[in-house]
Design a protein around this motif. Structure first.
Motif, PDB file in Angstrom:
ATOM      1  N   ALA A  36       4.571   5.546   3.109  1.00 57.81           N
ATOM      2  CA  ALA A  36       3.929   4.530   3.952  1.00 57.81           C
ATOM      3  C   ALA A  36       2.951   3.693   3.151  1.00 57.81           C
ATOM      4  N   SER A  37       2.342   4.302   2.122  1.00 60.02           N
ATOM      5  CA  SER A  37       1.433   3.562   1.230  1.00 60.02           C
ATOM      6  C   SER A  37       1.510   4.206  -0.148  1.00 60.02           C
ATOM      7  N   CYS A  38       1.133   3.447  -1.154  1.00 58.72           N
ATOM      8  CA  CYS A  38       1.245   3.944  -2.531  1.00 58.72           C
ATOM      9  C   CYS A  38      -0.080   3.767  -3.279  1.00 58.72           C
ATOM     10  N   GLU A  39      -0.349   4.730  -4.083  1.00 58.73           N
ATOM     11  CA  GLU A  39      -1.462   4.626  -5.012  1.00 58.73           C
ATOM     12  C   GLU A  39      -0.902   4.370  -6.407  1.00 58.73           C
TER      13      GLU A  39
ATOM     14  N   TYR B 173       6.020   9.148  -5.992  1.00 56.44           N
ATOM     15  CA  TYR B 173       6.406   9.427  -4.602  1.00 56.44           C
ATOM     16  C   TYR B 173       7.917   9.693  -4.547  1.00 56.44           C
TER      17      TYR B 173
ATOM     18  N   ASP C  61     -11.208  -0.967  -4.921  1.00 53.93           N
ATOM     19  CA  ASP C  61      -9.944  -0.771  -4.188  1.00 53.93           C
ATOM     20  C   ASP C  61      -9.081  -2.027  -4.321  1.00 53.93           C
TER      21      ASP C  61
ATOM     22  N   LYS D 137      -5.269  -3.856  -3.147  1.00 52.72           N
ATOM     23  CA  LYS D 137      -4.204  -3.803  -2.143  1.00 52.72           C
ATOM     24  C   LYS D 137      -3.104  -4.805  -2.498  1.00 52.72           C
TER      25      LYS D 137
ATOM     26  N   ASN E 232       1.433  -5.604  -1.135  1.00 50.17           N
ATOM     27  CA  ASN E 232       2.560  -5.267  -0.252  1.00 50.17           C
ATOM     28  C   ASN E 232       3.763  -4.786  -1.081  1.00 50.17           C
TER      29      ASN E 232
END
Length: 464
Positions: free
Chosen positions: A357-360, A365, A452, A454, A456
Motif C-alpha cells: 500500500a505504501s513504500c519506504e 516488498y 519525509d 512522498k 506516487n
C-alpha cells in the motif's frame, strides 16, 4: 448358337438307315395325333396327342409332361418340312412337349426351367411347316421369333458333363424330374416391375418408374439416392430384399408383376470432433469461446448437437456451442450427436496480485502473484499475468516541494540482495504460474536533506 454335334452324326448315319427311317417316321393323323416309329413303339408309346394352345397367356407351365415323346429335330435340312416330317425318334435324351403354342409373329419368348436341362423351340408357320429348327438354350435365354412364326413346339434335352450350350453327354430324359422341378415355364410376355423410390431419387428424378422382365433374364438394379439415408436395397412384395441385380434364375417371389420399394437406412452420426481439445479462459470478464463441431459422416441425417457443461458456474455453454467463462475452475464441455460424443476441457483461469500500500525508500516488498486453473505445463494458450510499474519515481520533501529526488525501481527474484534495476520494456512480473518477486525503490543520488518524502507509485496488472 452351337448345334448338338451328335445330331449331325446321327443325321449322317441316316444315309445308311434311310429304309428304316422312311418306313417308320412319326406322322400326323387327323391333325391332332402322331404315331411313333418302331423305336418309339419299343419305348411303349403307341400315339401322342398334339394339343394346340391358342391362348397360352403370359406364362405357361409345362410341368404336366409325363412321358417320352418324339424328338422334334433341330437339323437345318428339315427346315421347310411339314410337321409330319419334323419328328423322329432319336434316343431317350430328348423329349418333345407335344403342345403347339399359338404365338405372335416376331415376338420374344423366354424359357425358365431347371438348370440341368436345355431346351429349344421349333417354329412353324400357319400351315405347320417348319420355319426355324431352333438352337439349344439355357434357362433365362430369350428367343426372338421370326416374322412368319405362328406356332412353336418345345423340346427338352438332358445332359451331364459339359454345360456349354450344345455340349455335354446325353443322359436319359427323366420326365418325372421335369414335372417335379421347381420351374418349367414358357414365358410369352414380360412381367412389369414397378419401382417406388420411397422418398429417394434416381438420376435426379423422384418419379417412380417401371421396368419389364421377360422370364428370368438378368436385370441390373438401380441405386437411388436420398439425402441423409443409405440405400438398403429393393423390397419386393414378397418381403425379400434385392440389391445390385436380379440374377438369371427362377425366383418364385418375383416371377410375376411385382412392386419393388426402395429401402432406406438412416445415416446417423458415427463420430463427432471439436476444433479444440481444451481451452483456457479468463474468469468473470465476459470471456467467451465458440466451439466448432464436425460430424462424420458429413451426410448424416440428424446433425443436431447437444451441448452440456459439467460445471456451469465455471463455464456455461449454449445450444450453439458458445462457452462463457464464469468463476475460476475447470469444466468439461460435452458435445453429443446421435451415438457419438466428444469433449473439450475448459480451464477458467483466475489470479490474485498483492502489492504494498505504501513504500519506504531502500526497503524491499514482496509482490505476490497467485494463479489458478491456468491449464497445465506445456499447454498452448496459457494466460500470462503481467505486473508492471514505473521505472522511475519522483519524490518531494514534505513541506518543501522544491526539494526533489529521483528514485528507481529495482526487482529481485529472491530478495537476497540480487536486485537489478527495472529495465526499459521489462516487467516486475511476467508469469503463467504463481510466483513471488521482490520490489524496492532506490534513490539515484544520496538524499542529503533529511525529512519525509512522498511520491506516487503505480502498479498495473495485465492478462495476456
Amino acid at each position: 448358337m452351337i448345334k448338338k454335334i451328335v445330331q449331325i452324326i446321327a443325321a449322317a448315319a441316316l444315309v445308311l438307315l434311310m429304309p428304316v427311317q422312311a418306313a417308320a417316321a412319326a406322322y400326323w393323323s387327323g391333325s391332332s395325333v402322331y404315331y411313333p416309329d418302331k423305336q418309339g413303339v419299343s419305348w411303349g408309346i403307341t400315339s401322342d396327342k398334339i394339343t394346340k394352345i391358342t391362348s397360352p397367356g403370359r406364362v405357361y407351365s409345362v410341368s404336366d409332361i409325363d412321358r417320352y415323346s418324339a424328338y422334334m429335330t433341330n437339323e437345318e435340312e428339315r427346315v421347310g418340312n411339314s410337321i409330319e416330317d419334323s419328328f423322329y425318334w432319336y434316343n431317350q435324351s430328348r423329349l418333345a412337349y407335344v403342345k403347339l403354342f399359338k404365338v405372335n409373329a416376331g415376338s420374344e419368348i423366354s424359357f425358365v426351367f431347371s438348370k440341368e436341362f436345355y431346351v429349344y423351340c421349333a417354329e412353324f408357320d400357319r400351315t405347320f411347316h417348319m420355319l426355324e429348327d431352333g438352337d439349344w438354350m439355357a434357362t433365362g435365354d430369350k428367343r426372338r421369333l421370326s416374322s412368319k412364326t405362328a406356332w412353336i413346339m418345345v423340346v427338352f434335352r438332358q445332359v451331364n458333363g459339359d454345360t456349354s450350350l450344345g455340349g455335354g453327354v446325353d443322359t436319359k430324359v427323366d420326365a418325372v424330374s421335369i414335372k417335379n422341378s421347381e420351374a418349367a415355364y414358357v414365358v410369352f410376355e414380360p412381367f412389369k416391375y414397378n419401382f417406388k423410390l420411397n422418398g429417394g431419387k434416381q438420376n435426379g428424378s423422384a418419379t417412380d418408374y417401371t421396368k419389364q422382365r421377360l422370364g428370368v433374364n438378368s436385370i441390373l438394379l438401380d441405386t437411388p439416392s436420398r439425402p441423409g439415408y443409405k440405400f438398403a436395397g429393393w423390397k419386393a412384395d414378397s418381403g425379400k430384399i434385392y440389391r445390385n441385380y436380379l440374377p438369371a434364375e427362377y425366383d418364385k417371389g418375383i416371377f410375376k408383376d411385382t412392386t419393388f420399394t426402395a429401402q432406406w437406412t438412416e445415416i446417423t452420426a458415427a463420430d463427432i470432433s471439436l476444433d479444440k481439445e481444451y481451452a483456457i479462459m479468463e474468469q468473470n470478464c465476459g470471456d467467451t469461446l465458440k466451439l466448432t463441431a464436425k460430424i462424420s459422416p458429413s451426410d448424416a441425417l440428424d446433425k443436431r448437437i447437444t451441448w452440456t457443461s459439467s460445471n456451469p458456474e465455471t463455464a456455461s455453454v449454449d445450444a450453439d456451442g458458445l462457452v462463457t467463462a464464469g468463476v475460476t475452475g475447470e469444466a468439461v464441455i460435452t458435445a453429443v450427436a446421435g451415438n457419438a460424443k466428444t469433449e473439450c476441457h475448459i480451464y477458467v483461469m483466475g489470479f490474485e496480485v498483492s502489492v504494498p500500500a505504501s513504500c519506504e525508500i531502500n526497503k524491499k516488498y514482496p509482490i505476490k502473484v497467485n494463479v489458478y486453473n491456468n491449464g497445465m505445463d506445456g499447454m498452448a494458450g496459457r494466460k500470462r499475468v503481467i505486473v508492471d510499474t514505473e521505472q522511475n519515481v519522483s519524490v518531494t520533501r514534505v513541506g518543501d516541494e522544491a526539494v526533489r529526488y529521483n528514485v528507481s525501481a529495482e526487482v529481485s527474484k529472491t530478495g537476497n540482495g540480487n536486485f537489478l534495476k527495472l529495465a526499459e520494456g521489462s516487467y516486475l512480473a511476467d508469469t503463467t504460474d504463481s510466483a513471488t518477486i521482490y520490489y524496492r525503490l532506490v534513490p539515484d543520488d544520496d538524499i542529503n536533506r533529511p525529512g519525509d518524502y512522498k511520491g506516487n507509485v503505480n502498479f498495473s496488472v495485465l492478462i495476456d
